[in-house]
Scaffold this motif. Structure first.
Motif, PDB file in Angstrom:
ATOM      1  N   LYS A   1       0.863  -1.188   0.000  1.00  0.00           N
ATOM      2  CA  LYS A   1       0.000   0.000   0.000  1.00  0.00           C
ATOM      3  C   LYS A   1       0.904   1.245   0.000  1.00  0.00           C
ATOM      4  CE  LYS A   1      -4.113  -1.980   0.662  1.00  0.00           C
ATOM      5  NZ  LYS A   1      -4.982  -1.823   1.803  1.00  0.00           N
TER       6      LYS A   1
ATOM      7  N   SER B   1      -6.464  -2.295  -2.162  1.00  0.00           N
ATOM      8  CA  SER B   1      -7.129  -3.500  -1.663  1.00  0.00           C
ATOM      9  C   SER B   1      -7.725  -4.283  -2.837  1.00  0.00           C
ATOM     10  CB  SER B   1      -8.230  -3.123  -0.675  1.00  0.00           C
ATOM     11  OG  SER B   1      -7.681  -2.437   0.424  1.00  0.00           O
TER      12      SER B   1
ATOM     13  N   ARG C   1      -4.679  -5.796  -5.496  1.00  0.00           N
ATOM     14  CA  ARG C   1      -3.529  -6.613  -5.066  1.00  0.00           C
ATOM     15  C   ARG C   1      -3.565  -8.058  -5.563  1.00  0.00           C
ATOM     16  NH1 ARG C   1      -5.308  -5.717   1.273  1.00  0.00           N
ATOM     17  NH2 ARG C   1      -7.415  -6.429   0.871  1.00  0.00           N
TER      18      ARG C   1
ATOM     19  N   ARG D   1     -10.220 -16.018  -0.246  1.00  0.00           N
ATOM     20  CA  ARG D   1      -9.013 -15.562  -0.949  1.00  0.00           C
ATOM     21  C   ARG D   1      -8.019 -16.711  -1.150  1.00  0.00           C
ATOM     22  NH1 ARG D   1      -8.322  -9.906   2.494  1.00  0.00           N
ATOM     23  NH2 ARG D   1      -9.778  -8.676   1.212  1.00  0.00           N
TER      24      ARG D   1
ATOM     25  N   TYR E   1      -8.312   4.156   2.235  1.00  0.00           N
ATOM     26  CA  TYR E   1      -8.921   4.609   3.501  1.00  0.00           C
ATOM     27  C   TYR E   1      -8.804   6.117   3.742  1.00  0.00           C
ATOM     28  CZ  TYR E   1      -9.504  -0.337   4.062  1.00  0.00           C
ATOM     29  OH  TYR E   1      -9.888  -1.635   3.847  1.00  0.00           O
TER      30      TYR E   1
ATOM     31  N   GLU F   1      -8.990 -10.047  12.162  1.00  0.00           N
ATOM     32  CA  GLU F   1      -8.295  -9.871  10.884  1.00  0.00           C
ATOM     33  C   GLU F   1      -6.827 -10.280  11.003  1.00  0.00           C
ATOM     34  OE1 GLU F   1     -10.054  -8.665   8.074  1.00  0.00           O
ATOM     35  OE2 GLU F   1     -11.845  -8.554   9.323  1.00  0.00           O
TER      36      GLU F   1
HETATM   37  N1  GLU Z   1      -7.370  -6.401   6.250  1.00  0.00           N
HETATM   38  C1  GLU Z   1      -8.521  -6.106   5.474  1.00  0.00           C
HETATM   39  C2  GLU Z   1      -8.462  -6.722   4.091  1.00  0.00           C
HETATM   40  O1  GLU Z   1      -7.594  -7.467   3.806  1.00  0.00           O
HETATM   41  C3  GLU Z   1      -8.789  -4.620   5.382  1.00  0.00           C
HETATM   42  C4  GLU Z   1      -7.604  -3.784   5.035  1.00  0.00           C
HETATM   43  C5  GLU Z   1      -7.359  -3.658   3.551  1.00  0.00           C
HETATM   44  O2  GLU Z   1      -8.271  -3.274   2.813  1.00  0.00           O
HETATM   45  O3  GLU Z   1      -6.241  -3.938   3.131  1.00  0.00           O
HETATM   46  O4  GLU Z   1      -9.284  -6.532   3.251  1.00  0.00           O
END
Ligand code: GLU
Length: 271
Positions: free
Chosen positions: A41, A83, A86, A108, A170, A215
């Motif tokens: 990111k 997000s 990736r 995923r 974000y 998470e």
């Molecule tokens: N950890 C969460 C996800 O993998 C939210 C953070 C993000 O968007 O990277 O989606």
């Protein structure tokens, strides 16, 4: 004769391409090329963001891939991902590893492989102070988050009557909150705390103690990239043992950092 040669060449090409597509061996190719390409990111404070002075991408995620490239003896190239982008970037071969606040989920894991968990957090909300006491206060409201995140999916489940607005990243969701366009921003507490830490007028906002998910973060690698996954997992366990993993945590989130967080996990081998 000529036709046979052409056919043979075409056949070899197809076999070779198939080999590349089905048996990625990033460990070998990165060593040969002398470079590991990591998707990180570039606007997620604490994990991957542009340092104002050096203009380089820095953060917790970046330090982990730095350590992995160093162990591999190759240079590290960073490519910004979101997000949403990736996983496609990895699958298409534009990056070799994802280090981007990415939660390990069964869904995923159908498309990519994950490393051992190297960070652990949970999903919360940023709201205007005093506006939210329980989850019910958030339902029916406009909530900002990022496209392609687990945050988006978890929020839809936990708040069926809310309108979820998904942004590319974000900081854009936070801006919408500051402009009064959304009632709350939701994602991992670790990201929210770092976002808020850097925000102007931060004293007007808070992160209530309402958590809607766990998470666990993993580094993402191509499906079936066995040698590389094993190498990365071994490196992570060594980093835990040597104290390097904790040093990286403390550098970004320790008691003397801008955004102190609790290290409520240790890196262990996945069962
Ligand atoms: N950890 C969460 C996800 O993998 C939210 C953070 C993000 O968007 O990277 O989606």
């Amino acid at each position: 004769m000529k036709r046979a040669v052409v056919l043979m060449a075409a056949f070899c090409f197809i076999v070779a391409m198939g080999g590349i597509a089905f048996a990625a061996d990033t460990l070998e190719t990165a060593k040969k090329k002398g470079v590991l390409v990591a998707g990180v990111k570039d606007s997620t404070p604490g994990f991957g963001y542009v340092d104002e002075k050096t203009r380089e991408i820095v953060g917790y995620d970046v330090d982990f891939v730095k350590a992995i490239a160093k162990k591999l003896g190759v240079k590290l190239e960073l490519k910004p991902v979101t997000s949403a982008s990736r996983m496609p970037q990895l699958v298409e071969g534009n990056i070799d590893i994802i280090a981007a606040t990415m939660t390990k989920t069964a869904e995923r894991a159908k498309q990519i492989d994950f490393s051992n968990t190297y960070f652990f957090t949970g999903q919360k909300f940023i709201v205007k102070k005093g506006t939210v006491r329980s989850l019910a206060d958030l339902d029916g409201k406009r909530i900002g988050t990022a496209k392609g995140s687990t945050s988006e999916q978890n929020a839809k489940k936990a708040l069926p009557k809310a309108t979820i607005l998904s942004f590319d990243d974000y900081p854009q969701a936070l801006l919408a909150l500051q402009q009064g366009k959304v009632f709350a921003v939701t994602t991992d507490e670790s990201i929210l705390a770092n976002l808020l830490g850097k925000a102007p007028n931060k004293e007007q906002y808070e992160i209530p103690d309402i958590q809607i998910s766990d998470e666990p973060y993993g580094l993402g690698m191509r499906k079936g990239d066995k040698n590389f996954v094993a190498f990365v997992n071994k490196t992570l366990l060594e980093m835990e043992k040597s104290g390097e993993a904790k040093r990286i945590f403390d550098k970004w989130f320790g008691p003397n950092s801008q955004t102190p967080l609790k290290r409520n996990f240790k890196i262990t081998a996945d069962k």
